[in-house]
Structures are given as C-alpha cells and as structure tokens.
Design a protein around this motif. Structure first.
Motif, PDB file in Angstrom:
ATOM      1  N   ILE A   1      39.078  79.241  34.475  1.00  0.00           N
ATOM      2  CA  ILE A   1      39.208  80.275  35.506  1.00  0.00           C
ATOM      3  C   ILE A   1      37.946  80.488  36.324  1.00  0.00           C
ATOM      4  N   ASN A   2      36.828  79.875  35.952  1.00  0.00           N
ATOM      5  CA  ASN A   2      35.625  80.002  36.786  1.00  0.00           C
ATOM      6  C   ASN A   2      35.941  79.495  38.184  1.00  0.00           C
ATOM      7  N   GLY A   3      35.512  80.226  39.210  1.00  0.00           N
ATOM      8  CA  GLY A   3      35.733  79.792  40.585  1.00  0.00           C
ATOM      9  C   GLY A   3      35.886  80.956  41.532  1.00  0.00           C
ATOM     10  N   ASN A   4      36.335  80.637  42.741  1.00  0.00           N
ATOM     11  CA  ASN A   4      36.501  81.623  43.808  1.00  0.00           C
ATOM     12  C   ASN A   4      37.979  81.878  44.050  1.00  0.00           C
ATOM     13  N   TYR A   5      38.307  83.151  44.260  1.00  0.00           N
ATOM     14  CA  TYR A   5      39.685  83.571  44.469  1.00  0.00           C
ATOM     15  C   TYR A   5      39.734  84.575  45.617  1.00  0.00           C
ATOM     16  N   ASP A   6      40.930  84.779  46.143  1.00  0.00           N
ATOM     17  CA  ASP A   6      41.134  85.803  47.161  1.00  0.00           C
ATOM     18  C   ASP A   6      42.547  86.339  47.034  1.00  0.00           C
ATOM     19  N   GLY A   7      42.706  87.627  47.208  1.00  0.00           N
ATOM     20  CA  GLY A   7      44.012  88.256  47.144  1.00  0.00           C
ATOM     21  C   GLY A   7      44.867  87.964  48.360  1.00  0.00           C
ATOM     22  N   TYR A   8      44.250  87.466  49.402  1.00  0.00           N
ATOM     23  CA  TYR A   8      44.953  87.050  50.602  1.00  0.00           C
ATOM     24  C   TYR A   8      44.832  85.533  50.712  1.00  0.00           C
ATOM     25  N   ALA A   9      45.181  84.969  51.831  1.00  0.00           N
ATOM     26  CA  ALA A   9      45.049  83.526  52.024  1.00  0.00           C
ATOM     27  C   ALA A   9      43.571  83.145  52.046  1.00  0.00           C
ATOM     28  N   CYS A  10      43.235  82.079  51.348  1.00  0.00           N
ATOM     29  CA  CYS A  10      41.847  81.612  51.308  1.00  0.00           C
ATOM     30  C   CYS A  10      41.497  80.953  52.638  1.00  0.00           C
ATOM     31  N   GLN A  11      40.345  81.335  53.174  1.00  0.00           N
ATOM     32  CA  GLN A  11      39.849  80.737  54.414  1.00  0.00           C
ATOM     33  C   GLN A  11      38.401  80.340  54.197  1.00  0.00           C
ATOM     34  N   ASN A  12      37.992  79.222  54.755  1.00  0.00           N
ATOM     35  CA  ASN A  12      36.637  78.717  54.537  1.00  0.00           C
ATOM     36  C   ASN A  12      35.548  79.643  55.056  1.00  0.00           C
ATOM     37  N   ASP A  13      35.778  80.292  56.185  1.00  0.00           N
ATOM     38  CA  ASP A  13      34.717  81.060  56.818  1.00  0.00           C
ATOM     39  C   ASP A  13      34.911  82.575  56.727  1.00  0.00           C
ATOM     40  N   PHE A  14      35.829  83.023  55.863  1.00  0.00           N
ATOM     41  CA  PHE A  14      36.107  84.453  55.795  1.00  0.00           C
ATOM     42  C   PHE A  14      36.381  84.856  54.354  1.00  0.00           C
ATOM     43  N   ARG A  15      35.762  85.930  53.906  1.00  0.00           N
ATOM     44  CA  ARG A  15      36.008  86.489  52.578  1.00  0.00           C
ATOM     45  C   ARG A  15      36.597  87.877  52.778  1.00  0.00           C
ATOM     46  N   SER A  16      37.807  88.083  52.298  1.00  0.00           N
ATOM     47  CA  SER A  16      38.469  89.371  52.489  1.00  0.00           C
ATOM     48  C   SER A  16      37.945  90.404  51.491  1.00  0.00           C
ATOM     49  N   GLN A  17      38.438  91.609  51.626  1.00  0.00           N
ATOM     50  CA  GLN A  17      38.071  92.669  50.692  1.00  0.00           C
ATOM     51  C   GLN A  17      38.707  92.448  49.323  1.00  0.00           C
ATOM     52  N   LEU A  18      39.565  91.454  49.184  1.00  0.00           N
ATOM     53  CA  LEU A  18      40.137  91.099  47.892  1.00  0.00           C
ATOM     54  C   LEU A  18      39.526  89.805  47.357  1.00  0.00           C
ATOM     55  N   ALA A  19      38.296  89.494  47.779  1.00  0.00           N
ATOM     56  CA  ALA A  19      37.592  88.321  47.264  1.00  0.00           C
ATOM     57  C   ALA A  19      37.194  88.578  45.813  1.00  0.00           C
ATOM     58  N   LEU A  20      37.243  87.523  45.004  1.00  0.00           N
ATOM     59  CA  LEU A  20      36.857  87.593  43.596  1.00  0.00           C
ATOM     60  C   LEU A  20      36.209  86.272  43.213  1.00  0.00           C
ATOM     61  N   ASP A  21      35.021  86.350  42.656  1.00  0.00           N
ATOM     62  CA  ASP A  21      34.330  85.168  42.151  1.00  0.00           C
ATOM     63  C   ASP A  21      34.143  85.355  40.657  1.00  0.00           C
ATOM     64  N   ILE A  22      34.490  84.323  39.887  1.00  0.00           N
ATOM     65  CA  ILE A  22      34.327  84.396  38.435  1.00  0.00           C
ATOM     66  C   ILE A  22      33.352  83.315  37.982  1.00  0.00           C
ATOM     67  N   ALA A  23      32.291  83.743  37.324  1.00  0.00           N
ATOM     68  CA  ALA A  23      31.339  82.876  36.635  1.00  0.00           C
ATOM     69  C   ALA A  23      31.200  83.531  35.259  1.00  0.00           C
ATOM     70  N   TRP A  24      32.134  83.209  34.378  1.00  0.00           N
ATOM     71  CA  TRP A  24      32.289  83.897  33.100  1.00  0.00           C
ATOM     72  C   TRP A  24      30.956  84.123  32.419  1.00  0.00           C
ATOM     73  N   PRO A  25      30.669  85.330  32.005  1.00  0.00           N
ATOM     74  CA  PRO A  25      31.539  86.486  31.847  1.00  0.00           C
ATOM     75  C   PRO A  25      31.470  87.486  32.999  1.00  0.00           C
ATOM     76  N   VAL A  26      30.973  87.077  34.162  1.00  0.00           N
ATOM     77  CA  VAL A  26      30.816  87.999  35.294  1.00  0.00           C
ATOM     78  C   VAL A  26      31.930  87.792  36.310  1.00  0.00           C
TER      79      VAL A  26
END
Length: 112
Positions: free
Chosen positions: A27-52
């Motif tokens: 599950i480590n990686g970058n996620y978004d609650g909306y559609a993923c776009q290369n140049d935009f991070r929404s307010q539902l952005a989530l980055d996981i680098a376990w355990p953070v």
C-alpha cells in the motif's frame, strides 16, 4: 481537529474489496480521492510511506494494530495546529486503490 474531518462525502464509487491482510509494501504510494492527475493534488490526496499517512493538511502515524479489528490500526495524528488519536481500517480494492474507514466514515482512494 478530529479524524472525522479527514473523511469526505461519499464519492458514489463501487469497488470490489480484497479481504487479504494489508501489507505496508503493497500500500505504500500516492493516492487521491478524486481522479489522479500528474500536475494537481486535490484536497483528498493521500501519501503512504508506512507507518506514516500524509493527507492534504494533516499527517497520521500508525502506532499499533487495533485489537480484534482486521486491518485496523491506532493512529496518532497532527495537523492545522491540533493533535489527536483515532482508528483507521484499511481495505484494498481490486483495482489497487484503498478504502479507509476513519471513525466510521469510508473514503475511497484511487492509486496514482
């Protein structure tokens, strides 16, 4: 701030869930609650680098497993000048995304 503020309104997405245990490496990686776009991070952005787990305006560190809860974790969080603890349950979806249940509210994240 409390963990409920991290949850967003239902996105109306239907996902096939995996019942396998969650592993940090998967599950480590970058996620978004909306559609993923290369140049935009929404307010539902989530980055996981376990355990953070880093959200748009807050960050949570997994401190332990939640007793008796499959894929459930106790988290210590901070953001916007506040600190709090909570519980999150992580479920993988068949398409590589995640569903995070934070204090009873589900948010679906797409893997970017």
């Amino acid at each position: 701030m409390n963990l409920n503020r991290l949850a967003a309104p239902s996105l109306g997405l239907i996902a096939v869930l995996s019942t396998a245990p969650v592993s940090a490496q998967e599950i480590n990686g970058n996620y978004d609650g909306y559609a993923c776009q290369n140049d935009f991070r929404s307010q539902l952005a989530l980055d996981i680098a376990w355990p953070v787990m880093t959200y748009f305006e807050s960050s949570c560190t997994v401190t332990s497993s939640a007793p008796g809860v499959t894929n459930g974790y106790i988290v210590s969080c901070s953001g916007e000048g506040d600190e709090w603890t909570g519980q999150v349950v992580i479920t993988r979806t068949a398409n590589g995304g995640l569903i995070l249940n934070q204090n009873g509210a589900d948010v679906t994240y797409n893997r970017c």
